[in-house]
Write a protein that holds these residues in place. Structure first.
Motif, short mmCIF file in Angstrom:
data_model
loop_
_atom_site.label_atom_id
_atom_site.label_comp_id
_atom_site.label_asym_id
_atom_site.label_seq_id
_atom_site.Cartn_x
_atom_site.Cartn_y
_atom_site.Cartn_z
N VAL A 477 55.87 58.61 86.14
CA VAL A 477 56.25 59.79 85.58
C VAL A 477 56.56 59.54 84.03
O VAL A 477 56.39 60.46 83.12
N ALA A 478 57.47 58.75 83.79
CA ALA A 478 57.95 58.27 82.16
C ALA A 478 56.99 58.11 81.57
O ALA A 478 56.92 58.69 80.22
N HIS A 479 55.91 57.14 82.00
CA HIS A 479 54.81 57.13 80.99
C HIS A 479 54.12 58.11 81.06
O HIS A 479 53.75 58.48 79.65
N MET A 480 53.72 58.95 81.81
CA MET A 480 52.93 60.25 81.67
C MET A 480 53.70 61.24 80.45
O MET A 480 53.14 61.75 79.78
N LYS A 481 55.00 61.18 80.69
CA LYS A 481 55.79 62.09 79.88
C LYS A 481 55.48 61.78 78.45
O LYS A 481 55.19 62.34 77.44
N SER A 482 55.91 60.17 77.94
CA SER A 482 55.72 59.98 76.79
C SER A 482 54.35 60.02 76.28
O SER A 482 54.06 60.14 75.11
N LYS A 483 53.24 59.85 77.31
CA LYS A 483 51.85 60.06 76.86
C LYS A 483 51.67 61.43 76.45
O LYS A 483 50.94 61.51 75.33
N ASP A 484 52.03 62.30 77.39
CA ASP A 484 51.75 63.80 76.83
C ASP A 484 52.47 64.18 75.43
O ASP A 484 51.79 64.49 74.74
N ASN A 485 53.64 63.43 75.19
CA ASN A 485 54.24 63.73 73.83
C ASN A 485 53.38 62.95 72.74
O ASN A 485 53.15 63.84 71.77
N ARG A 486 52.92 62.07 73.21
CA ARG A 486 52.15 61.32 71.92
C ARG A 486 50.69 61.81 71.67
O ARG A 486 50.46 62.08 70.41
N ILE A 487 50.10 62.48 72.65
CA ILE A 487 48.87 62.92 72.55
C ILE A 487 49.10 64.30 71.98
O ILE A 487 48.48 64.56 70.76
N LYS A 488 50.25 65.26 72.13
CA LYS A 488 50.56 66.36 71.66
C LYS A 488 50.76 66.15 70.07
O LYS A 488 50.12 66.85 69.38
N LEU A 489 51.56 65.10 69.63
CA LEU A 489 51.68 64.81 68.39
C LEU A 489 50.48 64.24 67.63
O LEU A 489 50.20 64.79 66.55
N MET A 490 49.59 63.63 68.18
CA MET A 490 48.44 63.14 67.68
C MET A 490 47.38 64.36 67.42
O MET A 490 46.85 64.31 66.45
N ASN A 491 47.62 65.16 68.42
CA ASN A 491 46.52 66.41 68.37
C ASN A 491 46.97 67.27 67.00
O ASN A 491 46.29 67.61 66.09
N GLU A 492 48.35 67.26 66.81
CA GLU A 492 48.73 68.08 65.57
C GLU A 492 48.38 67.26 64.27
O GLU A 492 48.31 68.06 63.43
N ILE A 493 48.59 65.79 64.26
CA ILE A 493 48.46 65.01 63.29
C ILE A 493 46.89 65.25 62.84
O ILE A 493 46.48 65.47 61.84
N LEU A 494 46.06 65.12 63.99
CA LEU A 494 44.40 65.49 63.43
C LEU A 494 44.33 67.04 63.08
O LEU A 494 43.51 67.26 62.15
N ASN A 495 44.99 67.79 63.60
CA ASN A 495 44.75 69.03 63.12
C ASN A 495 45.21 69.33 61.73
O ASN A 495 44.76 70.27 60.92
N GLY A 496 46.45 68.81 61.31
CA GLY A 496 46.86 68.94 60.02
C GLY A 496 46.90 67.79 59.05
O GLY A 496 47.43 67.98 58.10
N ILE A 497 45.78 67.15 59.30
CA ILE A 497 45.53 65.92 58.51
C ILE A 497 45.53 66.27 57.03
O ILE A 497 46.28 65.56 56.32
N LYS A 498 44.90 67.47 57.01
CA LYS A 498 44.70 67.77 55.27
C LYS A 498 46.18 67.74 54.65
O LYS A 498 46.36 67.32 53.60
#
Length: 1515
Positions: A477-498
């Protein structure tokens, strides 16, 4: 009579047995299964098969058989009538047999009517009948060969005829009948051969062989895959699940509810005198009852939906479990046979054959079971994805907040996958205990009470394993949680990479990701230690059990002798025990994970849905009143229980009116449109709309599809109307610029269109829809003034295409207001004023004040100003102008240009220039114009270098150490078993064995060595895996952040997110486990072969050919399987990309009522994915059946050779060799499974590495050439013969730019669309490197210094304001290098202080993903605050004022004038009035500087600038 049948070298059955049991057995089988089968057929009607020769032959044979049987019967009657005594059996058997043959004939016809092409039931029946008949046949022949034999001629003749007919029936029932009429497969271009495969082909999975051969010859393509079976498609599966879920959901909500009625309106006062519906008159206010609702059970729903099919697997599993115990029992008999020198040879061969047949049957049954499980799993996944997708289209905005995009995508990928895995395991819940009980019973029979010692060890291990499973769950559960957060952050980084690149913020965000990753690795490390301990207990439990049992057995009583039979039968049973005990913890953890997923899914599916019914949609020809939109006293909120966003709104719009909505930033203009679209929660009031609705959102939503598809949006193409729409929306010039016109593919989120183009496409989509009511959310903000005017005149305005439709236009632009019918002025969520332009001016209220302030700024173009665009003054000949771009003289040639995403952030402003290229070149490129690279499919074998990379990532020492420990473990395991066989051969003296303690001690010692080695290798592999995944993730992140902008335009974000979620997850959690299992099974197989060779060296003749066969089958399989797996993972990306896209555009989809079409598209994509998955599971079964047959042959030969050389072998060795060979099937299966798992999983490493080879941008820091820390002091920017192109093979976008801008100058850069305005800023920031010439800032050539050194020193306010989720403070200052005081000052200057201090958390206010919870204007001001904080000498403004109303615009401009007084400011302007007081203006056209000077000078020159100013109404 045992002497006849057993204790003889030539056995035979007694006559009576032959006439009863052997004849009746097949009959009983057929009658017993008939009712069930008939029921099954009535449910599964596949259509009707025409009579064929095959069918006629089968039926004829059936009748003949019946005649033959009854001929016997009549013969018996005839004998009786002649006074011969006939045994009753001779009357009963033929009668029964005859009736059964009639039943068989009836079944043949029934199956034909129901469309069964090949019948398993009858095949088994004929086979049984034939085998029984053969036994009788043999004994008849033997009887006839005796000297004084009496032969019953008639009965013998009928019997031989019967035998021949049964044989013929058996052969015919193996043949396939033709396909039923009207079946789906007829019109399917590539049907799945399964439905038309014969029974034998089905149970051996022979029907997939064609695909395997094709896959072996050349890599499979998507076109080779069969279509799905109808019952596996989304269209069949999802609706059933949804129906059951709705029922269950409704059931759980049925409670007594107290209802209070309150009359809310008086019908007399209803607007327009229209009659109000009675149900509105008395509105039910439902008072929540205090009682807790029971949560709807998703498990029950899944069971209802998939249970019936899945239940068949229970049956197969039970049969298989019972058959598993045949092996040890036959082994017992075989050892006894070897010990008993008097036994006749045929018994040994019988045991061998029995062993082989039982093993083969086990194989067939087991894989039918697996097939059912996997297909069920696949259906569950399809259903879950479908349900989630459909739900995501209807959930409220409040619910959207609680489940971010990342989480919803996880529901589709991770959680659906969990259910799939569970389907294969769930039967073990009852099957494992059953196996344990059976094994213990047989062990008790073998060893007596000593077994209890072994059981005690197992029982002790169970709580231990349970504790570990629980722990694993918490870590999961802990792993899923940090994974969710990491993917969410990566998603934003890739969307706002410019933005990250422009601000040089990559490092700050890299640190954020690494911090989350660090947490994740901590958890992973803990679970790795757990896994190591787990492996240790699994491997050692069976040994400890055996050791304790044997020790107790030998020490309890001197007369207990451990002989071969006891030892090896017990070992075989312990080996059976090992599997259920190992699998139970896995099953439990799998169930635990699935229950977590089940809960997440249940919560998501129970989210509140929007109520489209809260807004009345009336038909267009509705008699009630002429108003198209009626809103009475309505109050709206974004989420129930939150304060209302819009309060008591009342207005009505007559049909065909044009209404403008104006007001400050954040006053609720966009919310008003959302409310009309039923996107908000209506608290009270009445809202009614007439006819269909089209909606243009403030931020255009573009699909990853061709431009034409984006405009058509699923509607049929009407050529003339389409071109009219495109022209009206000013898209024609853009189409000329785009490489393949309107067939150009638009990247994800429209990356290769500029802001203005996206907005115009979005507008065109709405206009093309030809709806009755149009809602425009400020579509004119992102486009240039003259384009805006063109669109207003041709589309929205009183003379536009939409005249006669009802239009509501949210706008910030005053120039259009005189032409609208009604103006609604909003402030603070209420309507403050309403009326026509003249009325509001006369009223002299807030609106008039607002106008006076701004009319000077933006002089109204009076209607008479409508000169034909492009005439430059009366006397000159009009040049052709389109959308304000001067068309070059070479316009006849095909214009071809690079799509840049530079544009994705500049407005309509700087689009890189279209160079008129020669047509040949353009034509050649036409083909290749796919912008987005699809995920690449690697073909062929995984290279060894990938394994080497992984080993290097682990560390070579660790890698070799773990392999060595593996070796130790297996050597000691072999030694201990060999020792056991030596011990059992120790001669027995006076009923006891000598030296028991010595034998036992060594046995225990070897076991201990085994345990230590196991613990060692599990630890090293697990820790190594974590090292590897840390390194691989760090590399990937570094490489992705260092990639240039062009890389992100080409690569869909879905692919990158896939790398960071799916592939990384594989490296994190799968690969170490797979490596352990692979090495384990490899050594097991080698060990078993060694033992067999030790016992019977003659087996050396058979093992190599079988090994070769095995190897061939395995290679044959891996070629196809790997490719299928790759096809599956490549077809998985579009499912998620499409889903992501849908979530972003859900309001548009709902407004246009296109949900159905999107659901169909999603289903199609899921089916495409399952099309690759289905053959891969069948291929697994195909392989397993074939391999197990190879394994079964090894068993057969091991026991055969043991029987042949039984006089020279000791019982201990026979036991050892056969008990090992019994396990070898399982090991071989595991080995292939694991080697292919290993290959498919190691692909993840390959894909993570893939991005390390792409091009990188220039280094971030170059210490040698780093400029002084206070550079630039003056801010003097010099372009020297500067040129820029987007790619090597394209023409220059900027040519020969020579401009010097002195420090502190304010320079405006203007030009038509595509003149290269933005390209200039991209060059300044080195997003694109120069093609020629150089840019020099304060004497430093910027191409020589590190990118961060440069980008930290220049600030940009970009056109699209991008925020990241996190605190407001983090968005302003990610490196935390400024004090709170400085941040507040910046906010004050950006006019955000009042807003921020009003927030509950002040600076720590959480921005949601993409800054959704701030209005676009507020986000723009945040970007201004960022610039104020950094306060660099050079500021670039990319017309940041597009989305802002005029007041805010003024605020920004004045702030920039005062705060950046001594700085150099470059502004890319769309609104010319903002730059009229600048020191200099640079006019660009087609990538060259055309005019340069003060605004007043340029106006006098009457050149380009003058004509633009005139278009904007400034002269």
């Amino acid at each position: 009579d045992w002497n006849v049948t057993w204790h003889t070298s030539n056995p035979d059955f007694p006559k009576c047995f032959q006439n009863t049991v052997l004849l009746w057995l097949p009959c009983f089988y057929l009658w017993a299964s008939f009712p069930v089968y008939a029921l099954y057929l009535s449910r599964h009607d596949r259509g009707y098969i025409q009579m064929t020769h095959l069918n006629k032959a089968k039926t004829a044979l059936g009748f003949l058989l019946w005649i033959v049987c009854w001929a016997d019967l009549f013969y018996s009657f005839w004998e009786r009538s002649h006074g011969v005594f006939v045994a009753p059996v001779l009357l009963v058997s033929p009668t029964l047999l005859g009736v059964t043959m009639l039943l068989a004939t009836f079944l043949i016809q029934l199956e034909r009517r129901k469309g069964v092409q090949s019948s398993g039931l009858l095949l088994v029946f004929w086979l049984m009948a034939l085998l029984c008949a053969l036994a009788i046949f043999r004994s008849k022949i033997m009887a006839a060969l005796k000297e004084d034999a009496q032969v019953d001629r008639f009965r013998d003749t009928t019997f031989y005829v019967y035998l021949a007919l049964v044989l013929a029936q058996l052969v015919l029932s193996c043949v396939l009948d033709r396909a039923p009429l009207f079946s789906e497969t007829v019109n399917d271009p590539n049907p799945c051969p399964e439905s038309s495969a014969s029974f034998l082909s089905r149970i051996t999975f022979w029907w997939i062989t064609g695909l395997m051969i094709r896959g072996y010859r050349q890599p499979l393509e998507a076109s080779d895959l069969w279509s799905l079976n109808k019952e596996d498609t989304s269209a069949q599966v999802v609706p059933v699940l949804q129906k059951n879920w709705r029922k269950e959901f409704a059931k759980s909500r049925k409670q007594p509810v107290k209802v209070a009625y309150s009359s809310t309106k008086d019908p007399a006062k209803a607007s327009g005198g229209s009659k109000v519906d009675v149900n509105e008159e008395a509105e039910a206010l439902i008072v929540k009852s205090p009682q807790r609702e029971r949560a709807p059970s998703l498990f029950k729903v899944l069971y209802k939906t998939f249970g019936p099919y899945f239940l068949m697997s229970f049956l197969f599993k039970a049969v298989h479990d019972l058959m598993m115990f045949a092996g040890p029992e036959i082994l017992k008999l075989l050892i006894n046979f070897v010990n008993d020198t008097q036994a006749p040879d045929w018994q040994g061969y019988l045991y061998t054959v029995l062993l082989f047949v039982s093993a083969c049957l086990q194989t067939l049954v087991l894989h039918q079971y697996f097939h059912i499980c996997f297909v069920s799993g696949m259906r569950i996944k399809t259903a879950v994805i479908g349900a989630v997708y459909r739900k995501a289209l209807v959930i409220t905005n409040a619910a959207r907040k609680s489940s971010t995009v990342g989480e919803i995508v996880n529901l589709m990928s991770v959680d659906a996958q969990r259910f799939m895995d569970l389907a294969t395991y769930i039967n073990m819940i009852w099957s494992a205990p059953l196996q344990v009980v059976l094994a213990l019973y047989l062990l008790w029979l073998n060893l007596g009470p000593s077994v209890l010692a072994g059981v005690a060890v197992m029982v002790l291990m169970v709580p231990f394993n349970a504790v570990m499973a629980m722990k694993t769950k918490t870590y999961q559960v802990a792993h899923m949680k940090s994974k969710d957060n990491r993917i969410k952050l990566m998603n934003e980084i890739l969307n706002g990479i410019k933005v990250l690149k422009l601000y040089a913020w990559e490092l700050a965000f890299k640190d954020k990701v690494m911090a989350i990753r660090q947490e994740e690795l901590k958890v992973l490390k803990k679970s790795a230690y757990l896994a190591a301990v787990g492996t240790f207990t699994w491997v050692c439990t069976p040994f400890l059990v055996a050791l304790s049992t044997f020790a107790v057995y030998v020490t309890v009583d001197k007369n207990n002798v451990l002989d071969a039979q006891k030892a090896f039968v017990s070992l075989a049973l312990f080996n059976i025990l090992r599997f259920p005990l190992n699998i139970l913890p896995m099953v439990i953890s799998s169930i635990v994970q699935a229950s977590v997923s089940l809960k997440r899914l249940r919560i998501f599916l129970s989210h509140e849905e929007l109520e489209p019914g809260s807004i009345e949609r009336r038909p267009l020809k509705d008699g009630r009143g002429t108003n198209s939109i009626t809103v009475e006293n309505a109050t709206f909120t974004w989420a129930r229980g939150e304060p209302a966003t819009l309060n008591s709104i009342t207005f009505s719009v007559p049909e065909g009116a044009l209404v403008a909505v104006v007001g400050q930033v954040g006053c609720g203009k966009s919310s008003l449109l959302s409310a009309l679209l039923a996107e908000m929660d209506k608290v009270e009031g009445l809202v009614a709309l007439k006819g269909s609705v089209a909606y243009v959102p403030q931020q255009a939503w573009i699909q990853n599809n061709s431009l034409r598809e984006n405009i058509l949006f699923g509607r049929p193409l009407r050529e003339r109307y389409y071109s009219a729409v495109v022209e009206a929306c000013a898209l024609l010039p853009d189409l000329e610029i785009l490489p393949s016109g309107d067939r150009t593919e638009i990247g994800e989120k429209g990356v290769n269109l500029s802001g203005g183009q996206k907005q115009r496409v979005s507008l065109a989509r709405a206009v093309y829809g030809d709806s009755d009511v149009y809602l425009f959310d400020d579509p004119l903000s992102a486009v240039d003034a003259h384009v805006g005017k063109h669109i207003f005149d041709n589309v929205v305005g009183p003379k536009g295409m939409l005249r006669g439709k009802t239009r509501i236009l949210v706008t910030h632009s005053i120039s259009y207001l005189p032409q609208v019918d009604v103006i609604i002025v909003m402030s603070g969520g209420k309507i403050s004023e309403m009326g026509s332009y003249q009325e509001l001016l006369a009223r002299d209220g807030a609106f008039a004040e607002f106008l006076r302030t701004y009319s000077s700024a933006e002089q109204d173009q009076a209607p008479e100003d409508d000169r034909p665009t492009g005439s430059s003054g009366p006397g000159k000949e009009p040049k052709p102008m389109e959308n304000g771009t001067l068309v070059p003289a070479a316009a006849g040639k095909q214009v071809q240009r690079q799509l840049s995403s530079s544009s994705s952030y500049s407005g309509d402003g700087g689009r890189p220039q279209a160079s008129a290229a020669d047509p040949q070149k353009a034509g050649a490129k036409e083909e290749a114009w796919k912008l987005v690279e699809a995920d690449k499919v690697q073909t062929g074998q995984v290279k060894l270098s990938v394994y080497w990379d992984y080993m290097k990532a682990i560390g070579l020492c660790l890698s070799f150490l773990s392999i060595f420990l593996f070796l130790c473990n297996h050597v000691s395991a072999l030694a201990s078993n060999y020792w056991l066989s030596l011990w059992t051969d120790d001669p027995v003296v006076n009923g006891t064995q000598e030296h028991t303690d010595f034998w036992l001690g060594v046995y225990g010692g070897l076991g201990l060595a085994q345990g230590i080695a196991v613990l060692g290798y599990s630890m090293t592999v697990s820790i190594g895996g974590i090292f590897a995944s840390r390194r691989l993730h760090l590399d990937l992140l570094q490489h992705v952040l260092r990639s240039p902008m062009s890389f992100f335009e080409r690569t869909p974000s879905g692919n990158l997110v896939n790398r960071f979620s799916k592939e990384l997850d594989t490296v994190d959690s799968m690969i170490p486990q797979v490596i352990k299992m692979f090495l384990g099974s490899l050594f097991n197989v080698i060990g078993a072969c060694i033992i067999i060779l030790l016992a019977t060296p003659i087996a050396a003749v058979t093992i190599p050919p079988l090994g070769l066969l095995y190897f061939f089958v395995q290679r044959f399989y891996v070629a196809s399987s790997r490719q299928l797996k790759r096809l599956e993972s490549v077809s998985r990306s579009p499912v998620y990309s499409h889903f992501n896209e849908t979530l972003l555009g859900v309001s548009v989809i709902r407004a246009f009522e296109e949900q159905e079409r999107f659901i169909r598209q999603s289903d199609l994509k899921v089916d495409e994915n399952q099309k690759a998955y289905y053959p891969s599971i069948v291929a697994n079964r195909w392989l397993a059946v074939r391999l197990e047959c190879v394994g079964n042959f090894i068993v057969f030969f091991a026991s055969l050779f043991a029987v042949i050389s039984r006089h020279s072998l000791s019982a201990g060795l026979v036991g050892l060799s056969v008990s090992y060979s019994l396990q070898i099937t399982a090991y071989l299966n595991w080995l292939v499974r694991m080697s292919s798992e290993m290959e498919t999983n190691i692909v993840a490493v390959e894909r993570l590495k893939e991005y390390s080879e792409t091009e990188k941008e220039a280094p971030w820091q170059v210490p040698e050439t780093a400029p002084p820390s206070n550079w630039p002091q003056v801010g003097r920017v010099e372009f020297r013969d500067y040129g820029l192109r987007y790619r090597e093979d394209l023409d220059l976008v900027l040519k020969h730019i020579n401009v010097t801008i002195e420090g502190g100058e304010k320079v405006g850069i203007v030009g038509r669309t595509g003149a290269g305005k933005s390209s200039l800023t991209l060059g300044l920031f080195r997003i694109n490197e120069s093609a020629e010439g150089e840019i020099i800032i304060d004497g430093v050539n910027i191409a020589k210094i590190g990118l961060h050194n440069l980008r930290f020193k220049i600030t940009i306010i970009p056109q699209d304001p991008v925020l990241f989720s996190g605190s407001l403070r983090m968005n302003l200052d990610p490196f935390s290098q400024y004090s709170d005081g400085e941040v507040w000052t910046a906010l004050e200057l950006a006019h955000l202080k009042s807003f921020v201090s009003g927030l509950p958390d002040k600076l720590d206010h959480e921005c949601s993903e993409g800054g959704e919870n701030l209005s676009v204007g507020q986000r723009q001001l945040v970007c201004l605050a960022r610039a104020l904080l950094r306060k660099t000498k050079i500021l670039v403004l990319d017309e940041a004022t597009a989305a802002v109303d005029l007041e805010t615009d003024d605020l920004i401009q004045s702030t920039i004038r005062t705060q950046f007084d001594d700085c150099t400011v470059l502004t890319i302007a769309h609104r010319l009035n903002t730059i009229m007081d600048y020191t200099r203006v640079i006019v660009l056209d087609r990538g060259e500087v055309r005019e340069c000077g003060t605004p007043s000078d340029l106006l006098q020159q009457r050149g380009l600038f003058y004509s633009m100013a005139r278009d904007a109404g400034l002269v």
